[in-house]
Design an enzyme around this catalytic site. Sequence first.
Site, PDB file in Angstrom:
ATOM      1  N   SER A 266     -83.255-109.256 -41.267  1.00 23.59           N
ATOM      2  CA  SER A 266     -83.180-109.799 -42.714  1.00 23.59           C
ATOM      3  C   SER A 266     -82.846-111.065 -42.267  1.00 23.59           C
ATOM      4  O   SER A 266     -81.843-111.917 -41.724  1.00 23.59           O
ATOM      5  CB  SER A 266     -82.332-109.327 -43.507  1.00 23.59           C
ATOM      6  OG  SER A 266     -80.835-109.734 -43.109  1.00 23.59           O
ATOM      7  N   ASP A 267     -83.105-112.166 -43.039  1.00 20.12           N
ATOM      8  CA  ASP A 267     -82.696-114.007 -43.137  1.00 20.12           C
ATOM      9  C   ASP A 267     -81.111-113.226 -43.867  1.00 20.12           C
ATOM     10  O   ASP A 267     -81.244-112.667 -43.858  1.00 20.12           O
ATOM     11  CB  ASP A 267     -83.213-114.683 -44.275  1.00 20.12           C
ATOM     12  CG  ASP A 267     -83.023-116.197 -43.240  1.00 20.12           C
ATOM     13  OD1 ASP A 267     -83.617-117.205 -43.583  1.00 20.12           O
ATOM     14  OD2 ASP A 267     -82.082-116.588 -42.818  1.00 20.12           O
ATOM     15  N   TRP A 268     -80.243-114.524 -43.732  1.00 17.55           N
ATOM     16  CA  TRP A 268     -79.044-114.944 -43.790  1.00 17.55           C
ATOM     17  C   TRP A 268     -78.898-114.377 -45.119  1.00 17.55           C
ATOM     18  O   TRP A 268     -79.018-114.781 -45.967  1.00 17.55           O
ATOM     19  CB  TRP A 268     -78.375-116.348 -43.705  1.00 17.55           C
ATOM     20  CG  TRP A 268     -77.074-115.670 -43.287  1.00 17.55           C
ATOM     21  CD1 TRP A 268     -76.603-115.602 -45.009  1.00 17.55           C
ATOM     22  CD2 TRP A 268     -75.944-116.579 -42.686  1.00 17.55           C
ATOM     23  NE1 TRP A 268     -74.752-116.454 -44.640  1.00 17.55           N
ATOM     24  CE2 TRP A 268     -74.525-116.735 -43.185  1.00 17.55           C
ATOM     25  CE3 TRP A 268     -76.306-116.804 -40.933  1.00 17.55           C
ATOM     26  CZ2 TRP A 268     -73.653-116.669 -42.064  1.00 17.55           C
ATOM     27  CZ3 TRP A 268     -75.034-116.873 -40.261  1.00 17.55           C
ATOM     28  CH2 TRP A 268     -74.344-116.407 -41.016  1.00 17.55           C
ATOM     29  N   ALA A 269     -78.184-112.996 -45.257  1.00 12.89           N
ATOM     30  CA  ALA A 269     -77.398-112.541 -46.447  1.00 12.89           C
ATOM     31  C   ALA A 269     -78.956-112.113 -47.728  1.00 12.89           C
ATOM     32  O   ALA A 269     -78.696-111.627 -48.973  1.00 12.89           O
ATOM     33  CB  ALA A 269     -76.554-113.109 -47.367  1.00 12.89           C
TER      34      ALA A 269
END
Length: 720
Positions: A266-269
């Site tokens: 995933s991208d950040w969060a």
Amino acid sequence: MTFLKQTELVNLVAQLSLEEKIGQLQQLTGNFYTEEEAEITGPMTEVGLTEKSVYEAGSVLGLSGAKATMEAQSKYLSKNRLQIPLLFMADIVHGYRTIFPIPLGLASSWNPELVKKTAQVAAVESAVSGLHVTFSPMVDLVRDPRWGRVMESTGEDPYLNQLYAKAFVEGYQGDLANDPLTIAACVKHFAAYGAPEGGREYNTVNMSDRQLRESYLPAYQAALEAGCKLVMTAFNTVDGIPATANRYLNRDILRKEFGFKGVLISDWAATKEVVAHGVAANEKEAAALSLEAGVDIEMMAFCYQHFLKELVAEGKIATDLIDEAVLRILELKNDLGLFENPYRGANEEQEAALVFSKEHQEIALQAARESIVLLENKQNVLPLQKQEKVAFVGPFVEYHDLLGNWSWKGNPSETETIKEVASKRKESIEFVATSGIWELTDEELTAAHKAAEKTDKIILFLGETADMSGEASSRTNIQLPTAQLTLLRELKVHGKPIVVVTFNGRPLDLTEVAELSDGLVEAWFPGTKGAQAVTEILFGETAPTGRLTMSFPRNVGQIPVYYNHFNTGRPIDANDADNKYVSKYLDVSNEPLYPFGYGLSYDKVSYQDLVIQEETIGLDGKISASVTLQNNSNQPVTETVQWYVRDIVGEVVRPMKELKGFETCVVPAGESKLVTWEISVEELAYIHVNLEKKADAGEFVVMVGSNSSEVLAKTITVKN
Ligand code: GLC
């Protein structure tokens, strides 16, 4: 390198507890592994982690350095029950410490081999510094320069973006299984992150499945076909579903159609953000949706950590979903040889010898030279002549940060300024370094006037700061800061030739700058050796050869403006220019200020005699064409010959032209050169209504030219 067998990996997964499996899906930042325990308890407790879960996490981002990574790995292994090595990842986007031009600049070289070389250098510097994975290439197609991340893209064309995606992946990964000085690539952001409404960062993306497949997905697919090991999800929604929780996108397209078997991170969060999007009621639902959508690693959010165990206990998540994610992560670690050598390429001596080496800087210099685009050269104001007295003026005269955004380990203090490079030359140059990007003091303006009075030509070095583009840097005003325009307007009073060099991360509205200046040089953020490359080009030691891979709009109101647009039902008829009821604006031309593929050289070639070998061919045939380039100057000219095709009638509307090939060649002074080109009809395939990709019979226009606007054209017929 030696590797575990697949059966051994499967057995390893089986030995893990559920907590340890969930730990492998967690990615944490480097501080959890470097700061004293006392300090990390803060962030740890804030996010509900325990020291045990920190030493069960599968990967870390943003930690590099041979010593630091080896210490972190050694400590981690001492605490990890089954000695499963930690993966080290980071954003190496256009170089590690030797910084190359931003990708939008690199793309302007039209030289995929050069781009591959820059990625190889970045991989060597990263690997000896202990990294295993880079969050690159970013291959998002972009048609909106308001969006700050256009700087990390390679522009508006699907064909070119595919070539560059392949070049970056091959450069980073090389012979990954046998060469420890390589790193795994992670293509991002899946998918269509470059098309946010309004060019506003993280905004909604709206497009049809067909357009997604026609224009936006090919570059990701090219990265995967080149063997890219990871994919990163995008923050945006695709057809109303957050990409990170989008089963259709990630399981049906990415895994089933594209056959991707690697790690989806995933991208950040972005997992947690599924709640903000309104598709999950809470982080527990977000965990379930993300895992079901195939996200293997959760970057710096803790939905998996906090809720997967509970979801399994409630029978809402099957453990085999977790097992398959863990297995893919262990396969990646195994592919990198980490089970045999958890330190892979990390090596302090090699780090000292190779990082920022002279050889690497030479490659950065060549990349900077080829990325620079000459946009205006009225009355051949450039190159500067040795006897001319010139003034170098502006905020970028003594400015170190020519590196641009996403240049993490790049050090502006190691980056030469224009003044440092130019003052080593013997020409007489007056330097007036103004101090602000956003302001201009009276004293500075007075000094600029004085320098202008004493010289024959004025060279203004203007631009954006590195943080005006990149992530979370969308702009609604894409002009240069007013203070810089004021400086240009004020110096016009001297009636002397003015050349503007601009350092920027996006296509800017340069309409007024182009009107007021005699020379205009687009330098992008040219990286570690940018100042030298710019100076060489200004003084003619290097001829400019860059060509734009993204249109420059006349103003922000024209956006999106791109070359491969459709005709509409009411195109402008050149023979009926006053007709109001056609697709146009009342106040501005439809044409961009500078079109895709555009760039000037100091000397020009003319295009003559476009010849099509066979003007009627079958669906299984090839288009064979040639064109003659004539160089009547007394200098050799490097020319990027661009081949475009238009499919006149399709089952769906088709672009006015699509880049289908190019060749960069040198035409010797006073000579002509025959350039040939061949393409099979199947490469004219497009996505039909039923989403099938195939070529049709019919009439096509074959075009060739020095950019997308200036072309010779001939029509051919493809018969069933
Ligand atoms: C950022 C970016 C992504 C980057 C990641 C890790 O938010 O969207 O491109 O790789 O976080 O830094």
